[in-house]
Design an enzyme around this catalytic site. Structure first.
Site, PDB file in Angstrom:
ATOM      1  N   ASP A 138      -0.487   6.052  -7.903  1.00 57.40           N
ATOM      2  CA  ASP A 138       0.083   5.923  -6.558  1.00 57.40           C
ATOM      3  C   ASP A 138      -0.459   4.651  -5.919  1.00 57.40           C
ATOM      4  O   ASP A 138      -1.631   4.547  -5.626  1.00 57.40           O
ATOM      5  CB  ASP A 138      -0.298   7.146  -5.713  1.00 57.40           C
ATOM      6  CG  ASP A 138       0.418   7.133  -4.366  1.00 57.40           C
ATOM      7  OD1 ASP A 138       0.994   6.097  -4.015  1.00 57.40           O
ATOM      8  OD2 ASP A 138       0.377   8.157  -3.669  1.00 57.40           O
TER       9      ASP A 138
ATOM     10  N   ASP B 159       6.070  -1.616  -3.247  1.00 56.10           N
ATOM     11  CA  ASP B 159       5.519  -0.275  -3.466  1.00 56.10           C
ATOM     12  C   ASP B 159       6.146   0.316  -4.713  1.00 56.10           C
ATOM     13  O   ASP B 159       7.206   0.940  -4.665  1.00 56.10           O
ATOM     14  CB  ASP B 159       5.786   0.620  -2.261  1.00 56.10           C
ATOM     15  CG  ASP B 159       5.209   2.021  -2.451  1.00 56.10           C
ATOM     16  OD1 ASP B 159       4.424   2.200  -3.411  1.00 56.10           O
ATOM     17  OD2 ASP B 159       5.534   2.920  -1.670  1.00 56.10           O
TER      18      ASP B 159
END
Length: 490
Positions: A53, A247
């Site tokens: 993540d 991201d």
């Protein structure tokens, strides 16, 4: 004061001595919704599969590891001799702690995670010379939402913040402030991850990344070219709200309204004879084209290349697999993986960087891009200082037990020892329980009185830091006494 087991304070400053870890990635964003990598936790070490993540889009900037084990047996602190609950006080100033040692957080999709913060030895792949590092992580006891449905064992956070695994390793001088991700291409999945620095290829394109622009990893995107033709957009369109955020934990790309409309129209103008078809799910208005065949390597014959142009003049070229996904119901059809964002932020998700090595050089405030085959990355990169692969068993030669001189009324509450052992990291990682038993036997201690703090590769050997302490310790009188392997007080 409370007893705190901390890593050896001897910090490596020579860049050449800093470690790195080469780790394989598994799963896929489009099919699973995430990529995972495997790490080992505890003494003896147990392996777990953690979601990679890189700071989810609207999540708080402080990231951490959380564990609710479904794919593997649960992590049990009681079974790890090196585990220690975090004493929330000076250690816990991140906003996740409730004043004791608990944490709680909510993710963007409204799922939640809560549990307790602790410290334990965490080690990485066999191709790692980071050694076992004593790090803070969240041991999850409850979760809701999408987290509950995921089969991975937890999360490894690569964002910014004191509980990020990157920040912790950098703070310990274990590695440079750099990490890299490389996601497999369309239909491939998997990939690679590197924690720490390496010699980047000469043709890797680096562009600046302002760490103060937002809590995320930002790029100064100023323009887009489709098939060589620039979109007629003002550069400011890519600087709304959080700016342009990279991201790779998000699946697709999301452009502000004006940029999306211009991009969609430019692609449509250049797809030639391809037929526009409905998307695979009628609930979504996907933009899809049929007639391009099933061979991904031929997509550039039907779809245009795309260039991202940055503020410092650098540019990165994307192939069709970096903005398309395969139609699941029509053979030879592909859909745009770029959507309109209901927010002025430009969000570049994982689809944009498929088969692209992306290096986040946080120390130099830059991000590098290199188009490559991610599932074959290790054969394309220079070798790192990997630990040895000796098959000889580790020889745990303990020095004589030190006998410190303690003044009247004082109490030697804990003894920290650093030892150089003639073995390699991989061998030692599999024999940590035996090492603890040997130390306890030599010093006539119980097993729970000996804890490994960390172990780090040093050429063909390793440096092990461990601590021994009395069974019943008055925490208000603890005096830490540290010794080297030669028994010299440090």
């Amino acid at each position: 004061m409370p007893l705190e087991l901390v890593a050896n304070s001897h910090r490596r400053r020579d860049r050449e001595l800093l470690g790195s870890a080469r780790m394989d990635l598994h799963d896929d964003l489009l099919t699973k919704g995430y990529y995972t990598s495997r790490v080992k936790i505890g003494t003896p070490p147990h392996e777990f599969s953690l979601i990679v993540d890189r700071s989810s889009f609207v999540s708080p900037k402080t990231m951490f590891c959380s564990f609710f084990f479904l794919q593997d047996p649960r992590f049990s602190p009681a079974l790890s001799s090196s585990y220690k609950p975090l004493e929330c006080g000076n250690e816990c100033s991140t906003g996740f702690c409730d004043g004791s040692r608990k944490y709680q957080r909510q993710y963007a999709e409204k799922s939640t995670s809560s549990g307790v913060l602790g410290k334990d030895v965490i080690s990485f792949s066999n191709s790692s010379d980071l050694g076992g590092q004593r790090l803070v992580f969240g041991c999850e006891t409850a979760e809701t939402g999408d987290l509950y449905d995921q089969t991975a064992d937890g999360i490894i956070g690569l964002g910014r913040g004191p509980l990020s695994i990157i920040d912790q390793l950098v703070e310990k001088n274990a590695m440079e402030d750099v990490f890299s991700l490389c996601y497999g291409g369309m239909d491939e999945g998997g990939g690679a991850m590197i924690l720490g620095g390496f010699q980047p290829p000469k043709d890797m394109v680096f562009t600046s990344s302002d760490p103060h622009r937002s809590p995320y990893y930002n790029l100064m995107l100023k323009g887009i070219r489709v098939g060589g033709s620039p979109l007629r957009l003002k550069p400011e369109v890519f600087d709304g709200k959080y700016g342009t955020v990279l991201d790779s934990g998000t699946t697709y790309a999301y452009f502000p309204g004006a940029a999306f409309q211009a991009f969609k129209s430019a692609v449509k103008e250049q797809v030639g004879s391809l037929k526009e078809v409905p998307g695979p799910d009628e609930k979504f208005k996907d933009i899809c084209y049929a007639g391009a065949g099933t061979n991904v390597s031929n997509l550039s014959q039907f779809f245009p290349s795309v260039d991202f142009v940055f503020g410092d003049g650098q540019s990165v070229t994307l192939s069709p697999e970096n903005y398309l996904f395969r139609h699941t119901k029509i053979s030879g059809a592909y859909c745009l993986g770029v959507f309109e964002n209901g927010d002025p932020t430009t969000l570049l998700g994982g689809i944009i960087v498929r088969n692209m090595l992306v290096t986040y050089n946080r120390g130099k405030a830059s991000i590098g891009f290199l188009k490559t085959k991610c599932n074959d990355l290790w054969s394309r990169l220079p070798e790192t200082n990997e630990p040895g692969h000796s098959t000889q068993p580790a020889q745990f030669l303990l020095p004589p037990a030190p006998s410190p001189s303690v003044g009247a009324g004082d109490m030697a509450g804990a003894i920290e020892v650093s030892m150089l052992l003639a073995t390699n990291y991989t061998t030692f990682a599999s024999l940590t329980a035996e090492f603890v038993k040997d130390v306890a036997r030599e010093l006539d201690l119980d097993l729970d009185q000996v804890r490994i703090l960390n172990f780090t590769a040093a050429g063909s050997s390793i440096v092990v830091a461990w601590m021994a302490f009395p069974n019943e310790m008055d925490s208000t009188k603890v005096m830490f006494v540290s010794f080297s392997s030669a028994g010299t007080k440090t």
